[in-house]
Scaffold this motif. Structure first.
Motif, PDB file in Angstrom:
ATOM      1  N   VAL A   1      29.329  64.227  99.797  1.00 25.51           N
ATOM      2  CA  VAL A   1      28.912  63.223 100.782  1.00 25.51           C
ATOM      3  C   VAL A   1      27.593  63.630 101.419  1.00 25.51           C
ATOM      4  O   VAL A   1      26.775  62.777 101.774  1.00 25.51           O
ATOM      5  CB  VAL A   1      30.022  63.012 101.832  1.00 25.51           C
TER       6      VAL A   1
ATOM      7  N   LEU B   1      29.553  58.216  99.449  1.00 23.40           N
ATOM      8  CA  LEU B   1      30.313  58.069 100.693  1.00 23.40           C
ATOM      9  C   LEU B   1      31.440  57.056 100.531  1.00 23.40           C
ATOM     10  O   LEU B   1      32.579  57.319 100.916  1.00 23.40           O
ATOM     11  CB  LEU B   1      29.384  57.640 101.832  1.00 23.40           C
TER      12      LEU B   1
ATOM     13  N   ALA C   1      34.274  58.372  98.258  1.00 21.36           N
ATOM     14  CA  ALA C   1      35.031  59.434  98.941  1.00 21.36           C
ATOM     15  C   ALA C   1      35.994  58.811  99.946  1.00 21.36           C
ATOM     16  O   ALA C   1      37.172  59.187 100.004  1.00 21.36           O
ATOM     17  CB  ALA C   1      34.083  60.406  99.634  1.00 21.36           C
TER      18      ALA C   1
END
Length: 153
Positions: free
Chosen positions: A114, A122, A125
């Motif tokens: 990230v 991002l 995740a």
């Protein structure tokens, strides 16, 4: 920004000033990399390893899948119960320690991915953590004790 102000700005942040492009060798300019410090969209990103996934969109997609799976595994390891109740205390302690170590290592890998500041990374995740928690941590798929007792009657 003039050269003196640029050198002062880099000095203030504890960094040596960059070499002047007119005096820098081609080798020095070749190794200069740009690290994003703000979120950006795009497939040209470095995630976890130097020059990976590179500029190929297929490798970027593979990197996103890997990050999703890592985040999903973190949630699974957080909520799974692999230790039998009749296990010895020593064995249970060692298994818990090993699972914790693997979970923390995977969580750090997700965090470092990230930190590439790529919005796609991002989002996958977050998606991996979200799906993992939904499947393993939420009570959506677990039958409550009241329902289990009612069904047995």
């Amino acid at each position: 920004m003039d050269a003196v102000a640029e050198a002062h700005n880099h000095h203030m942040h504890g960094m040596t000033p960059p070499p002047d492009s007119s005096t820098a060798s081609p080798e020095m300019m070749h190794h200069k990399t740009m690290m994003h410090m703000t979120f950006f969209w795009g497939t040209n990103a470095e995630i976890l390893f130097h020059r990976w996934p590179g500029e190929r969109s297929g490798m970027y997609a593979l990197a996103l899948i890997l990050i999703f799976v890592l985040a999903f595994l973190v949630e699974w390891l957080t909520h799974c119960r692999l230790i039998k109740e009749d296990s010895s205390q020593a064995a249970a302690g060692l298994i818990r320690t090993l699972m914790h170590t693997v979970r923390v290592g995977l969580a750090y890998l997700v965090m470092l991915a990230v930190m590439s500041f790529n919005v796609g990374v991002l989002l996958v995740a977050i998606g991996g953590h979200c799906l993992g928690f939904f499947l393993f941590g939420s009570r959506f798929f677990k039958r409550s004790e009241a329902v289990s007792a009612y069904v047995k009657l």
